[in-house]
Design an enzyme around this catalytic site. Structure first.
Site, PDB file in Angstrom:
ATOM      1  N   ASP A 341       9.314   3.820  18.280  1.00  0.00           N
ATOM      2  CA  ASP A 341      10.279   4.784  18.814  1.00  0.00           C
ATOM      3  C   ASP A 341       9.512   5.901  19.471  1.00  0.00           C
ATOM      4  OD1 ASP A 341      12.527   3.577  17.923  1.00  0.00           O
ATOM      5  OD2 ASP A 341      12.642   4.707  16.057  1.00  0.00           O
ATOM      6  N   ASP A 616      14.670   4.131  12.726  1.00  0.00           N
ATOM      7  CA  ASP A 616      15.153   5.180  11.831  1.00  0.00           C
ATOM      8  C   ASP A 616      16.658   5.110  11.623  1.00  0.00           C
ATOM      9  OD1 ASP A 616      15.699   5.863  14.433  1.00  0.00           O
ATOM     10  OD2 ASP A 616      14.552   7.713  14.430  1.00  0.00           O
ATOM     11  N   ASP A 620      19.190   0.227  13.164  1.00  0.00           N
ATOM     12  CA  ASP A 620      17.860  -0.347  13.364  1.00  0.00           C
ATOM     13  C   ASP A 620      17.492  -1.381  12.306  1.00  0.00           C
ATOM     14  OD1 ASP A 620      17.352   1.046  15.652  1.00  0.00           O
ATOM     15  OD2 ASP A 620      16.346   2.710  14.648  1.00  0.00           O
TER      16      ASP A 620
END
Ligand code: ATP
Length: 884
Positions: A341, A616, A620
């Site tokens: 990410d 997170d 996900d």
């Protein structure tokens, strides 16, 4: 009375609580009375039971039988009981070490579990606090948000579109919409768990929305507690390496057993030739075969792997990488692609608004502040999710204090943010009784829902020209690596009938854009370079805008050219097959939805790549599960993702993943070094006995082998597991995940090194005999035996030094391994002791040897260092460069 049949006020009264929660004092009092919010755990084995379990090892049983047999014969023949005592001593020491190692490994894992213990948000003393979930008590008011796992059974007090997935309890994986109203029985006897829509239950997960609820049951009183009477904690599965080693041990065991039978047979034939088979003769041969079996079977391997892994994961946790599944340690070392990410992992997630676009900044500030879950603390600093907090701070800088605004125009409805939709809306009641809705989110998404724009005094119809203007403003902000959010409003005369995103988020009036800076983490750039050198690809995946993502990726050195970036919308137009083919082209994925992440992982996996993926948000979880290494975020991550992750980053930092990969490589390397050391040592013992038996002399007694193999060998093996990483650990490509234990020439090394140690041992035997008798001959020699023992033990000890690196010269190694030096000192001390301390020497049937003999034996043992150095030199020169 069942709480779902009561109003929330009734439940609050019954449990003596209030909507704003218990006081700290009351909570501690209740915990003292009712205990912790924990499910009963499986009882742990006592030390005695563990000790007995150690004795159940087949090899130990064989040893004990051998001890009994030699005890009986000693009693009948009047010989000494020394052998029996030594065998029993070895058994006891070995088992004690085994118990010690096992509990140390277990403690390490327990400590990890404590670090990653679940927490909950709870109202105590009138404010939201984060506490360990096990400290919740009945009556606590908990706050639930998307991604949280529900920590106890509770009655809902508030629900803003709360959706809960209760599959763990009901088997139903479709999320349930939760409400706060009382339920009625009607003519049914009870309402089934899945239909109790105003309750939430331990073990379920919030997938959408927000809410508060009052705890009605904890620990074993919860519905979860009832079905899982004593939850057996999922035993940590064995890692692939452990499985392979167990298989290897089995194969070796059979092989050794075969050799034993062979040697036993040959010895019997020899006995027969030498003048008949006698009882003691048979016993002696039996003992040789038994000790050979025990000495040669590498049962120490499994223990070494367990202990090295557990020490490794403890070390990793200190460096912020918390391993949740032991198997991950091995896989880490094979990682070829890290998908990360952007926000918070590559960047600091410390947002500040630095620029804006629009025609009415005060209104922009107002919309951004009200459509927001962050709040101002006593020091007028915003707290909450960083993006939101930045916007509240921005509003405050314009003279807009969120708490005051909320008092005047309270929030009466909302459609919470979700990263799939990339929008959030709130509805506020105005002083005149009308309603105003604010929506904020990704500009490209929001503008599509805007039919008008605000020119500072009135709503104007949205034109293509205006859209273009907004688009280019957006781009110029994003190109400066700023995160851009936009805001819009919509006026309502009456409260909107529905609060769904679909109903609310249309016909909006565009207000403006904010650009916020999120500085990159300084340690990330070097970490990405390290990955490059280590043959690992870094891929950025973000919900943010393409231009922002590209600007940051360029700063970090992830990409050089814009063409290496692709958006979620473009991904939608590509088939899975096409993506698998093209996957190597892209290193930046922007404006993606969580579902895209699964496709990206799978596409890499189709290329046989080992992929790590961070995540997170609540959505996900599937991609984290699919990835070979699922990485959860310790700070910003939701419970749902942490629960399925293989590893959790305590600091959310990309660099921590790279550290963990390096550690994974180091640990695996070290385990291989220990394996090579143990197997080559065992091989040298078997070969020595084998040759001696063929030639018809006794080189070592059974107890000697036992002593070397079970006592002096284990320390260096474990110490090798603590080796620091080698200088080139991160300069080699990743190891192939399907690589066997003996890959990279380890099998060959084991064989020649075992043979080398055998050769020096045999040499010591004959030289010992020559030094005593003055002739070279093949015969039984007490001095030869003592020297062979000394040389074999010490050659193995020196060889452990060789094993510090499989290919590098040990003289060039910069880092010291103090454990290895301690282990070598222990081996030296123990070996010298049994030779030099008279009662011990007598028990082991050693002859006193002269200094000269001692040094000759030592010198022979030392030979293994120069020999291995020379071979390593040629291997470095002629072998192709291999994975670490
Ligand atoms: P990453 O995936 O790297 O963490 P991200 O934080 O941008 O990136 P998301 O949290 O999924 O990913 O956000 C996606 C987009 O949604 C953001 O780029 C932003 O435009 C918008 N967004 C983020 N947070 C909010 C919020 N609290 N309210 C409204 N919109 C938001």
């Amino acid at each position: 009375m069942k709480q779902y049949l009561q109003t929330s006020e009734e439940v609050l009264q019954a449990l003596k609580s209030r909507k704003d929660g218990l006081s700290d004092a009351e909570a501690s009092k209740r915990q003292e009375e009712n205990g912790k919010n924990k499910l009963r755990e499986e009882k742990k084995d006592s030390v005695a039971v563990r000790f007995i379990n150690q004795l159940k090892d087949p090899m130990i049983i064989i040893l004990m039988i051998a001890a009994v047999i030699s005890g009986i014969t000693a009693a009948y023949s009047g010989e000494s009981f020394a052998d029996v005592i030594i065998i029993m001593a070895v058994v006891v020491i070995n088992s004690v070490l085994g118990v010690y190692q096992e509990s140390k490994a277990e403690k390490a894992i327990e400590a990890l579990q404590a670090i990653s213990a679940a927490t909950s948000k709870v109202m105590r003393d009138g404010r939201i606090q984060v506490v360990k979930s096990e400290d919740l008590v009945v009556g606590d008011v908990i706050v639930l948000e998307a991604g949280d796992s529900v920590p106890a059974d509770a009655r809902l007090l508030d629900s803003a579109s709360l959706k809960i997935e209760e599959a763990a309890l009901t088997g139903e994986s479709v999320p349930v919409d939760k409400v706060i109203e009382v339920l009625y029985l009607g003519d049914q006897k009870d309402i089934s768990l899945g239909d109790r829509k105003n309750m939430v239950y331990m073990g379920s997960a919030v997938v959408y929305g927000r809410g508060t609820a009052m705890v009605t049951a904890i620990g074993m009183d919860t519905e979860m507690g009832k079905i899982a009477d004593a939850i057996t904690q999922a035993k940590d599965n064995q890692t692939p390496l452990q499985i392979k080693l167990n298989q290897l041990s089995k194969v070796l065991s059979w092989l050794v057993l075969g050799i034993c039978v062979f040697i036993f047979g040959i010895s019997l034939i020899r006995l027969n030739m030498d003048g008949g088979i006698t009882g003691t003769g048979v016993l002696n041969t039996f003992m040789v075969a038994v000790s050979l079996a025990v000495a040669a079977i590498p049962e120490g391997l499994a223990a070494v792997v367990t202990i090295v892994l557990s020490i490794g994961v403890t070390k990793m946790s200190k460096q912020n990488a918390i391993i949740r599944k032991l198997t991950a340690v091995e896989t880490l070392g094979c990682t070829q692609v890290i998908c990360s990410d952007k926000t918070g992992t590559l960047t600091q997630n410390k947002m500040t608004v630095v620029d804006q676009f629009g025609l009415d900044e005060p209104l922009l500030g107002r919309a951004m502040t009200l459509c927001n879950d962050a709040y101002l603390n006593e020091d007028n600093k915003a707290e909450g999710e960083p993006t939101e907090a930045a916007l509240v701070n921005y509003g405050f800088s314009l003279g807009l204090a969120k708490d005051e605004m909320e008092k005047k125009t309270p929030r009466v409805g909302e459609a919470p943010f979700d990263s799939g939709r990339k929008l959030m809306s709130t509805i506020h009641q105005m002083a005149d009784g009308s309603f105003e809705q604010y929506t904020k989110g990704a500009p490209d998404v929001l503008v599509a829902h805007c039919t008008t724009y605000w020119d500072g005094s009135s709503q104007k119809p949205m034109t293509d020209e205006m859209k273009k203007k907004i688009g280019s403003a957006n781009k110029s902000l994003a190109d400066q690596a700023l995160r851009v959010l936009s805001a819009a409003f919509r006026a309502w005369d009456t409260m909107p009938q529905e609060q769904t995103p679909g109903y609310l988020e249309q016909e909006l009036c565009f207000i403006g854009l904010t650009g916020m800076i999120d500085p990159i983490r300084p340690e990330v750039k070097p970490a990405i370079e390290e990955c490059k050198a280590a043959g690992i690809r870094t891929v950025m995946i973000t919900g943010d805008h393409r231009d922002t993502a590209v600007a940051i990726a360029k700063q970090l050195g992830i990409i050089i050219d814009d063409s290496e970036a692709i958006t979620g919308a473009q991904l939608n137009d590509i088939s899975d097959e096409q993506l698998s083919e093209d996957i190597v082209k892209y290193s930046v994925y922007a404006r993606v939805q969580p579902e895209h992440k699964v496709r990206i992982v799978k596409a890499w996996q189709n290329k046989d790549m080992i992929v790590a993926m961070t995540g997170d948000g609540v959505n996900d979880a599937p991609s984290i599960k699919t990835a070979d290494i699922g990485v959860g975020m310790g700070i910003t991550g939701t419970d749902v993702t942490k629960n399925v992750a293989d590893m959790v980053l305590a600091d959310d930092n990309f660099a921590t993943i790279v550290h963990a990969v390096r550690e994974g490589r180091r640990i695996y390397d070290n385990i291989r070094k220990a394996i090579q050391f143990l197997i080559s040592s065992n091989l040298s013992e078997v070969l020595s006995i084998f040759v001696a038996t063929l030639l018809g002399f006794v080189i070592l007694k059974p107890v000697h082998l036992l002593w070397i193999n079970l006592i002096t060998d284990s320390f260096p093996a474990i110490a090798l597991g603590m080796e620091a990483e080698e200088a080139d650990t991160m300069n080699n490509p990743p190891r192939k995940s399907n690589e066997g234990i003996f890959a990279g020439g380890l099998g060959f090394d084991v064989i020649w090194q075992g043979t080398m140690v055998t050769a020096v041992t045999l040499a010591a035997y004959f030289i010992g005999h020559f030094m005593e008798a003055g002739v070279w001959e093949i015969t039984n020699s007490p001095d030869g035996m003592t020297m062979a023992f000394l040389t074999l033990s010490m050659a193995e000890m020196f060889h452990s030094l060789n094993m510090r690196s499989r290919r590098q010269s040990i003289f060039l190694m910069k880092k010291r391994n103090k454990f290895l030096f301690m282990a070598m000192a222990a081996s030296l001390l123990l070996t010298t002791m049994v030779i030099a301390v008279p009662p011990l020497a007598a028990a082991f049937q050693f002859e006193p040897i002269s200094f000269k003999e001692y040094f000759v034996a030592m010198g022979l043992a030392f030979m293994v260092i120069p020999i291995v150095e020379v071979v390593k030199f040629f291997q470095r020169k002629y072998e192709p460069k291999q994975a670490a």
